[in-house]
Design a protein around this motif. Structure first.
Motif, PDB file in Angstrom:
ATOM      1  N   ARG A   4      11.624  13.709  -3.664  1.00 14.08           N
ATOM      2  CA  ARG A   4      12.395  13.627  -2.918  1.00 14.08           C
ATOM      3  C   ARG A   4      11.630  12.265  -2.314  1.00 14.08           C
ATOM      4  O   ARG A   4      11.287  12.042  -1.552  1.00 14.08           O
ATOM      5  N   PRO A   5      12.975  11.442  -1.762  1.00 11.59           N
ATOM      6  CA  PRO A   5      12.224   9.831  -1.254  1.00 11.59           C
ATOM      7  C   PRO A   5      11.902  10.031   0.041  1.00 11.59           C
ATOM      8  O   PRO A   5      10.780   9.322   0.396  1.00 11.59           O
ATOM      9  N   GLU A   6      12.319  10.866   0.618  1.00 10.54           N
ATOM     10  CA  GLU A   6      11.800  11.030   2.558  1.00 10.54           C
ATOM     11  C   GLU A   6      10.300  11.970   2.351  1.00 10.54           C
ATOM     12  O   GLU A   6       9.708  11.721   2.872  1.00 10.54           O
ATOM     13  N   ARG A   7      10.416  12.625   1.186  1.00  9.66           N
ATOM     14  CA  ARG A   7       8.540  13.045   0.948  1.00  9.66           C
ATOM     15  C   ARG A   7       8.049  12.116   0.583  1.00  9.66           C
ATOM     16  O   ARG A   7       6.721  11.967   1.095  1.00  9.66           O
ATOM     17  N   LYS A   8       8.443  11.091  -0.383  1.00  7.11           N
ATOM     18  CA  LYS A   8       7.459  10.226  -1.528  1.00  7.11           C
ATOM     19  C   LYS A   8       6.307   9.463  -0.152  1.00  7.11           C
ATOM     20  O   LYS A   8       5.638   9.134  -0.361  1.00  7.11           O
ATOM     21  N   LEU A   9       7.879   9.268   1.062  1.00 11.47           N
ATOM     22  CA  LEU A   9       7.287   8.362   2.340  1.00 11.47           C
ATOM     23  C   LEU A   9       6.316   8.506   3.063  1.00 11.47           C
ATOM     24  O   LEU A   9       5.022   8.561   2.972  1.00 11.47           O
TER      25      LEU A   9
ATOM     26  N   GLU B  48      -3.771  10.023  -8.134  1.00 15.52           N
ATOM     27  CA  GLU B  48      -3.681  10.187  -9.019  1.00 15.52           C
ATOM     28  C   GLU B  48      -3.499  11.660  -9.893  1.00 15.52           C
ATOM     29  O   GLU B  48      -3.355  12.040 -10.275  1.00 15.52           O
ATOM     30  N   ASP B  49      -4.644  12.413  -8.010  1.00 12.61           N
ATOM     31  CA  ASP B  49      -5.248  13.661  -8.800  1.00 12.61           C
ATOM     32  C   ASP B  49      -3.831  14.598  -9.116  1.00 12.61           C
ATOM     33  O   ASP B  49      -3.969  15.811  -9.748  1.00 12.61           O
ATOM     34  N   THR B  50      -2.775  14.238  -7.878  1.00 11.12           N
ATOM     35  CA  THR B  50      -1.182  14.579  -8.077  1.00 11.12           C
ATOM     36  C   THR B  50      -0.983  14.986  -9.006  1.00 11.12           C
ATOM     37  O   THR B  50      -0.344  15.546  -9.960  1.00 11.12           O
ATOM     38  N   HIS B  51      -0.571  13.469  -9.531  1.00 12.26           N
ATOM     39  CA  HIS B  51      -0.408  13.402 -10.686  1.00 12.26           C
ATOM     40  C   HIS B  51      -0.745  13.497 -12.167  1.00 12.26           C
ATOM     41  O   HIS B  51       0.250  14.446 -13.086  1.00 12.26           O
ATOM     42  N   LYS B  52      -1.353  13.602 -12.318  1.00 15.79           N
ATOM     43  CA  LYS B  52      -2.955  13.996 -13.278  1.00 15.79           C
ATOM     44  C   LYS B  52      -2.144  16.151 -13.329  1.00 15.79           C
ATOM     45  O   LYS B  52      -2.015  16.667 -14.630  1.00 15.79           O
ATOM     46  N   MET B  53      -2.402  16.440 -11.925  1.00 14.13           N
ATOM     47  CA  MET B  53      -1.686  17.749 -12.311  1.00 14.13           C
ATOM     48  C   MET B  53      -0.705  18.268 -12.560  1.00 14.13           C
ATOM     49  O   MET B  53      -0.031  19.463 -13.365  1.00 14.13           O
ATOM     50  N   ALA B  54       0.353  17.393 -12.196  1.00 16.20           N
ATOM     51  CA  ALA B  54       1.572  17.537 -12.859  1.00 16.20           C
ATOM     52  C   ALA B  54       1.949  17.256 -14.535  1.00 16.20           C
ATOM     53  O   ALA B  54       2.823  18.009 -14.740  1.00 16.20           O
ATOM     54  N   GLU B  55       1.597  16.529 -14.101  1.00 11.11           N
ATOM     55  CA  GLU B  55       0.896  16.195 -16.623  1.00 11.11           C
ATOM     56  C   GLU B  55       0.559  17.441 -16.749  1.00 11.11           C
ATOM     57  O   GLU B  55       1.120  17.395 -17.858  1.00 11.11           O
TER      58      GLU B  55
ATOM     59  N   ALA C 289       0.993  -0.840  -0.194  1.00  8.15           N
ATOM     60  CA  ALA C 289       0.183  -0.474  -0.037  1.00  8.15           C
ATOM     61  C   ALA C 289       0.865   1.024   0.013  1.00  8.15           C
ATOM     62  O   ALA C 289       0.869   2.361  -0.754  1.00  8.15           O
ATOM     63  N   ILE C 290       2.009   0.754   1.115  1.00 11.99           N
ATOM     64  CA  ILE C 290       2.762   2.948   0.984  1.00 11.99           C
ATOM     65  C   ILE C 290       3.423   2.389  -0.315  1.00 11.99           C
ATOM     66  O   ILE C 290       3.185   4.018  -0.934  1.00 11.99           O
ATOM     67  N   GLU C 291       4.346   1.701  -0.462  1.00 12.71           N
ATOM     68  CA  GLU C 291       5.088   1.905  -2.476  1.00 12.71           C
ATOM     69  C   GLU C 291       4.033   1.935  -3.276  1.00 12.71           C
ATOM     70  O   GLU C 291       4.131   2.893  -4.283  1.00 12.71           O
ATOM     71  N   ALA C 292       2.474   1.940  -3.617  1.00 16.57           N
ATOM     72  CA  ALA C 292       1.967   2.099  -4.210  1.00 16.57           C
ATOM     73  C   ALA C 292       0.997   3.612  -4.678  1.00 16.57           C
ATOM     74  O   ALA C 292       0.842   4.295  -5.185  1.00 16.57           O
ATOM     75  N   LEU C 293       0.802   4.635  -2.911  1.00 14.10           N
ATOM     76  CA  LEU C 293       0.659   5.454  -2.999  1.00 14.10           C
ATOM     77  C   LEU C 293       1.729   6.994  -2.832  1.00 14.10           C
ATOM     78  O   LEU C 293       1.733   7.567  -2.977  1.00 14.10           O
ATOM     79  N   LYS C 294       2.757   6.119  -3.459  1.00 16.15           N
ATOM     80  CA  LYS C 294       4.174   7.096  -3.135  1.00 16.15           C
ATOM     81  C   LYS C 294       4.243   7.670  -4.780  1.00 16.15           C
ATOM     82  O   LYS C 294       4.110   7.011  -5.758  1.00 16.15           O
ATOM     83  N   PRO C 295       3.762   9.058  -4.452  1.00 17.89           N
ATOM     84  CA  PRO C 295       3.827  10.004  -5.583  1.00 17.89           C
ATOM     85  C   PRO C 295       5.312  10.059  -6.504  1.00 17.89           C
ATOM     86  O   PRO C 295       6.519   9.909  -5.105  1.00 17.89           O
ATOM     87  N   GLU C 296       5.747  10.333  -7.720  1.00 15.63           N
ATOM     88  CA  GLU C 296       6.598  10.297  -7.841  1.00 15.63           C
ATOM     89  C   GLU C 296       6.567  12.019  -8.267  1.00 15.63           C
ATOM     90  O   GLU C 296       8.046  12.067  -8.619  1.00 15.63           O
ATOM     91  N   LEU C 297       5.848  12.868  -8.850  1.00 22.32           N
ATOM     92  CA  LEU C 297       5.776  14.122  -9.377  1.00 22.32           C
ATOM     93  C   LEU C 297       4.419  15.140  -8.548  1.00 22.32           C
ATOM     94  O   LEU C 297       3.737  14.485  -7.758  1.00 22.32           O
ATOM     95  N   GLU C 298       4.845  16.090  -8.299  1.00 22.11           N
ATOM     96  CA  GLU C 298       4.306  16.385  -7.327  1.00 22.11           C
ATOM     97  C   GLU C 298       3.964  18.249  -7.936  1.00 22.11           C
ATOM     98  O   GLU C 298       5.100  18.493  -8.380  1.00 22.11           O
ATOM     99  N   VAL C 299       3.302  18.961  -7.997  1.00 18.86           N
ATOM    100  CA  VAL C 299       3.296  20.401  -8.116  1.00 18.86           C
ATOM    101  C   VAL C 299       3.294  21.807  -7.432  1.00 18.86           C
ATOM    102  O   VAL C 299       3.092  21.701  -5.961  1.00 18.86           O
ATOM    103  N   LYS C 300       5.208  22.836  -7.736  1.00 20.53           N
ATOM    104  CA  LYS C 300       4.513  23.726  -7.089  1.00 20.53           C
ATOM    105  C   LYS C 300       5.118  24.813  -7.042  1.00 20.53           C
ATOM    106  O   LYS C 300       4.748  24.951  -8.519  1.00 20.53           O
ATOM    107  N   SER C 301       4.431  25.889  -6.324  1.00 21.29           N
ATOM    108  CA  SER C 301       3.817  27.130  -6.889  1.00 21.29           C
ATOM    109  C   SER C 301       5.321  28.548  -7.423  1.00 21.29           C
ATOM    110  O   SER C 301       5.826  28.263  -6.540  1.00 21.29           O
ATOM    111  N   ARG C 302       5.173  28.434  -8.369  1.00 21.22           N
ATOM    112  CA  ARG C 302       7.033  29.374  -8.670  1.00 21.22           C
ATOM    113  C   ARG C 302       5.417  30.474  -8.661  1.00 21.22           C
ATOM    114  O   ARG C 302       4.947  30.613 -10.707  1.00 21.22           O
ATOM    115  N   ARG C 303       6.701  31.797  -8.871  1.00 18.94           N
ATOM    116  CA  ARG C 303       6.354  33.287  -9.246  1.00 18.94           C
ATOM    117  C   ARG C 303       7.356  33.289 -10.484  1.00 18.94           C
ATOM    118  O   ARG C 303       8.414  33.599  -9.700  1.00 18.94           O
TER     119      ARG C 303
END
Length: 156
Positions: free
Chosen positions: A91-96, A139-146, A64-78
């Motif tokens: 980052r790996p620590e943040r994924k966990l 899935e939503d996090t990955h869709k947003m990054a995509e 379950a933990i491995e299935a939930l680890k995200p590969e990408l996320e979005v950050k707001s940049r100005r």
């Protein structure tokens, strides 16, 4: 960023990776400093998973933990007066950390069961199957990054 330099990360000694993940999960599950209650909830949830699926509960938790680890996320940049959602690798620590947080928060939000260990067990089973609130969040996090990969060149 700290003014006095970069802070060193405190490394705790664990026997293995799985023990570290379990301890982090129990600590995240804990409310008001009641660690023994959190540990009982976690152990009961693992037993419930074993009872419902017939498989090893800790192995299902690991999946379950491995299935939930995200590969990408979005950050707001100005950039130039406009805010862009820029996709960045996690980052790996943040994924966990994110996987554990999503699992516990969506287990708490479930209203189909009263007992927390049953909610957590159901969320673990759903996460392995790719369903449930935590899997949807990934899935939503990955869709947003995509959707925002056109702004990836703003990453710095």
């Amino acid at each position: 960023m700290p003014r006095r330099g970069i802070r060193k990360k405190i490394e705790k000694k664990y026997d293995n990776y799985e023990q570290m993940v379990v301890e982090k999960t129990i600590n995240k599950l804990m409310l008001q400093g009641k660690k023994s209650v959190a540990r009982n909830i976690f152990e009961s949830a693992i037993a419930e998973v074993r009872e419902r699926t017939g498989e090893d509960g800790l192995a299902m938790f690991r999946k379950a933990i491995e299935a939930l680890k995200p590969e990408l996320e979005v950050k707001s940049r100005r950039v130039g007066g406009a805010n862009y959602q820029v996709p960045i690798p996690v980052r790996p620590e943040r994924k966990l950390s994110l996987a554990i947080r999503w699992l516990i928060n969506y287990a708490r939000d479930r209203k189909d069961e009263y007992a927390m260990h049953k909610r957590l067990a159901k969320e673990i089973i759903d996460a392995v199957a790719g369903q449930g609130g935590a899997a949807k969040k990934k899935e939503d996090t990955h869709k947003m990054a995509e959707a925002n990969k056109a702004f990836a060149h703003f990453r710095y």
